[in-house]
Write a protein that holds these residues in place. Structure first.
Motif, mmCIF file in Angstrom:
data_model
loop_
_atom_site.group_PDB
_atom_site.id
_atom_site.type_symbol
_atom_site.label_atom_id
_atom_site.label_comp_id
_atom_site.label_asym_id
_atom_site.label_seq_id
_atom_site.Cartn_x
_atom_site.Cartn_y
_atom_site.Cartn_z
ATOM 1 N N VAL A 1 36.730 42.190 36.434
ATOM 2 C CA VAL A 1 36.102 43.111 35.493
ATOM 3 C C VAL A 1 35.185 42.316 34.560
ATOM 4 C CG1 VAL A 1 37.957 42.939 33.781
ATOM 5 C CG2 VAL A 1 36.601 45.030 33.893
ATOM 6 N N ILE A 2 34.178 42.974 34.020
ATOM 7 C CA ILE A 2 33.323 42.342 33.024
ATOM 8 C C ILE A 2 34.120 42.231 31.728
ATOM 9 C CG2 ILE A 2 31.226 42.570 31.652
ATOM 10 C CD1 ILE A 2 29.957 44.048 33.993
ATOM 11 N N GLU A 3 34.570 41.019 31.419
ATOM 12 C CA GLU A 3 35.311 40.786 30.179
ATOM 13 C C GLU A 3 34.347 40.561 29.020
ATOM 14 O OE1 GLU A 3 38.467 37.877 30.628
ATOM 15 O OE2 GLU A 3 38.508 38.246 32.784
ATOM 16 N N SER A 4 33.265 39.838 29.295
ATOM 17 C CA SER A 4 32.211 39.609 28.308
ATOM 18 C C SER A 4 30.988 39.082 29.042
ATOM 19 C CB SER A 4 32.649 38.587 27.250
ATOM 20 O OG SER A 4 32.696 37.274 27.797
ATOM 21 N N PHE B 1 26.935 38.437 43.347
ATOM 22 C CA PHE B 1 27.857 38.466 42.211
ATOM 23 C C PHE B 1 28.514 39.825 42.101
ATOM 24 C CE2 PHE B 1 28.861 39.402 37.785
ATOM 25 C CZ PHE B 1 29.630 38.292 37.441
ATOM 26 N N LYS B 2 29.847 39.838 41.880
ATOM 27 C CA LYS B 2 30.570 41.091 41.701
ATOM 28 C C LYS B 2 31.336 41.092 40.397
ATOM 29 C CE LYS B 2 34.412 41.978 42.276
ATOM 30 N NZ LYS B 2 35.549 42.129 41.290
ATOM 31 N N ALA B 3 31.387 42.242 39.777
ATOM 32 C CA ALA B 3 32.244 42.486 38.615
ATOM 33 C C ALA B 3 32.206 43.987 38.347
ATOM 34 C CB ALA B 3 31.791 41.715 37.383
ATOM 35 N N SER B 4 33.348 44.545 37.979
ATOM 36 C CA SER B 4 33.414 45.967 37.666
ATOM 37 C C SER B 4 33.111 46.191 36.192
ATOM 38 C CB SER B 4 34.808 46.515 37.984
ATOM 39 O OG SER B 4 35.069 46.456 39.366
ATOM 40 N N TYR B 5 32.325 47.212 35.901
ATOM 41 C CA TYR B 5 32.059 47.545 34.506
ATOM 42 C C TYR B 5 32.993 48.623 33.996
ATOM 43 C CZ TYR B 5 29.058 50.999 36.891
ATOM 44 O OH TYR B 5 28.562 51.980 37.719
ATOM 45 N N ASP B 6 33.725 49.280 34.919
ATOM 46 C CA ASP B 6 34.744 50.256 34.515
ATOM 47 C C ASP B 6 35.818 50.301 35.593
ATOM 48 O OD1 ASP B 6 36.273 52.272 33.465
ATOM 49 O OD2 ASP B 6 34.869 53.883 33.941
ATOM 50 N N LYS B 7 36.969 49.727 35.297
ATOM 51 C CA LYS B 7 38.089 49.760 36.234
ATOM 52 C C LYS B 7 38.887 51.031 35.976
ATOM 53 C CE LYS B 7 39.187 46.952 38.710
ATOM 54 N NZ LYS B 7 38.843 46.710 40.136
ATOM 55 N N ALA B 8 38.528 52.069 36.701
ATOM 56 C CA ALA B 8 39.130 53.380 36.451
ATOM 57 C C ALA B 8 40.508 53.535 37.075
ATOM 58 C CB ALA B 8 38.195 54.479 36.978
ATOM 59 N N ASN B 9 40.911 52.601 37.922
ATOM 60 C CA ASN B 9 42.187 52.754 38.639
ATOM 61 C C ASN B 9 43.220 51.703 38.214
ATOM 62 O OD1 ASN B 9 40.829 50.628 39.770
ATOM 63 N ND2 ASN B 9 41.335 51.126 41.895
ATOM 64 N N ARG B 10 43.258 51.393 36.919
ATOM 65 C CA ARG B 10 44.227 50.429 36.414
ATOM 66 C C ARG B 10 45.641 51.009 36.403
ATOM 67 N NH1 ARG B 10 42.589 46.092 33.685
ATOM 68 N NH2 ARG B 10 44.583 45.358 34.468
ATOM 69 N N THR B 11 46.634 50.128 36.376
ATOM 70 C CA THR B 11 48.029 50.539 36.442
ATOM 71 C C THR B 11 48.449 51.348 35.218
ATOM 72 O OG1 THR B 11 48.557 48.580 37.756
ATOM 73 C CG2 THR B 11 50.407 49.706 36.673
ATOM 74 N N SER B 12 48.066 50.880 34.015
ATOM 75 C CA SER B 12 48.528 51.482 32.769
ATOM 76 C C SER B 12 47.371 52.070 31.975
ATOM 77 C CB SER B 12 49.238 50.414 31.930
ATOM 78 O OG SER B 12 49.466 50.853 30.605
ATOM 79 N N ILE B 13 47.675 53.068 31.166
ATOM 80 C CA ILE B 13 46.678 53.652 30.278
ATOM 81 C C ILE B 13 46.172 52.616 29.271
ATOM 82 C CG2 ILE B 13 48.380 54.472 28.602
ATOM 83 C CD1 ILE B 13 45.132 56.288 29.658
ATOM 84 N N ASP B 14 46.978 51.584 29.028
ATOM 85 C CA ASP B 14 46.597 50.543 28.070
ATOM 86 C C ASP B 14 45.838 49.384 28.705
ATOM 87 O OD1 ASP B 14 47.892 51.849 25.898
ATOM 88 O OD2 ASP B 14 49.825 51.096 26.610
#
Length: 275
Positions: A24-27, A51-64
Motif C-alpha cells: 500500500v502507499i504508506e507515504s 511499480f505497484k502499490a495500492s492507493y486504497d486497500k478496500a479488502n483489509r481484515t479489520s475496519i481499523d
C-alpha cells in the motif's frame, strides 16, 4: 512512455518481468525509496519493471486496518513515480466507477483476486483500453479464468494479464499449484506469479493477515521454471514495520539475491533446457 504491455514480452527469448513495490502507499517518500531501489536493480539485471502499490486497500481484515491515502493523493504519488523514474505503474480498483479516473494515470489496471468474478468491474477496466491484470481468486480453479478473460475481451480489449496468487487451503492458509500457470497460459494471456501473496496467511493474525516471506523466493524460482512470464512481489526496506502485508513482503536484500537467480532460470528455460 511506450505501451507497457509491449515491454512484457513472452516467448523463448524474453526475460522475466517484475511487478513490485509496497502493498500500500504508506507515504510518498517510502514509495520513492522503494521505486528507486527496484528501478536500479532491474536495470542492472535487464528485467522489465513495473511499480505497484495500492492507493486504497478496500479488502483489509479489520475496519481499523490502514487502507492508504485514497485515489486522489494515491494517483498523484503514482504519477510522480511514473514521471520521476520513467517506469510504468499499476494499482487496483474496486468499483466500476473508479476505472476511468485510474486509467488517467495507471499504465495497467489491476483487478483484485477477491473481485475477479465481478463482471461490471472487469468490463469497466477493459473498456478504458488499458492493459488489465486480473488476479485469480483464491477460490477458483485455473481453468475458471477462461470465462473471466472472455468478460474482458468482450469489451474489445485483448491486452489481458493473469496472476496466480495461491489457492485457499483450509482456514487462514494458501497453497500453490504450479500446474495453474500452464493451464492459465492456454488462454493466450501472459501469466504472472504473485510470490508474496501466495505465502500470505489470510487473517492469520486475528485482525490482520500473517505470512512467511522466507518461502517467497523458492516459490518464485519454481514458478519461473514452471513457465511463468513474470513475477509480482511486494517489496519493502522494512517489512516488519510495513502498514500492510509486512509478514509476506520481501526485503531489499532478498530481492538482490533472488533477481539474478530468476534471470538465470529463465535463460535456461528459454534455451530449451530444464531448471
Amino acid at each position: 512512455m511506450p505501451d507497457p504491455i509491449h515491454s512484457l514480452r513472452t516467448g523463448p527469448d524474453a526475460p522475466p518481468f517484475l511487478i513490485a513495490g509496497p502493498c500500500v502507499i504508506e507515504s510518498r517518500d517510502i514509495c520513492m525509496r522503494i521505486a528507486d531501489f527496484l528501478r536500479r536493480l532491474t536495470v542492472k539485471e535487464g528485467v522489465p519493471y513495473i511499480f505497484k502499490a495500492s492507493y486504497d486497500k478496500a479488502n483489509r481484515t479489520s475496519i481499523d486496518s490502514f487502507r492508504g491515502p485514497g485515489p486522489q493523493e494515491g494517483l498523484r504519488i503514482l504519477e510522480e513515480i511514473k514521471r520521476e523514474f520513467d517506469i510504468p505503474v499499476i494499482s487496483d480498483i474496486h468499483a466500476p466507477a473508479q476505472a476511468a479516473e485510474a486509467a488517467e494515470v495507471l499504465d495497467i489496471i489491476q483487478i483484485p483476486a477477491l473481485l475477479c468474478r465481478q463482471t461490471d468491474l472487469i468490463v469497466a477496466a477493459a473498456e478504458t483500453g488499458k492493459p488489465v491484470n486480473i488476479k485469480k481468486g483464491q477460490f477458483l480453479a485455473p481453468w475458471d479464468m477462461e470465462n473471466i478473460v472472455e468478460k474482458a475481451r468482450s469489451a474489445g480489449n485483448a491486452r489481458i494479464l493473469l496472476t496466480e496468487r495461491g489457492t485457499a487451503f483450509g482456514y487462514n492458509n494458501l497453497v500453490v499449484d504450479m500446474r495453474s500457470l500452464g493451464i492459465m497460459k492456454e488462454t493466450g494471456c501472459p501469466v504472472i506469479f504473485d510470490a508474496t501473496h501466495s505465502v500470505q496467511l489470510p487473517g492469520g493474525q486475528g485482525t490482520k493477515s500473517g505470512g512467511d516471506r522466507r518461502q517467497a523466493p523458492p516459490l518464485a524460482q519454481a514458478a519461473i521454471a514452471a513457465g511463468a512470464d513474470g513475477l509480482f512481489m511486494e517489496t519493502h526496506f522494512d517489512p516488519d514495520n510495513a502498514l500492510c502485508d509486512g509478514p509476506n513482503s520481501v526485503t531489499f536484500e532478498m530481492m538482490e539475491t533472488l533477481l539474478p537467480k530468476i534471470v538465470a532460470i529463465k535463460a535456461i528455460i528459454n534455451d530449451g533446457g530444464t531448471a
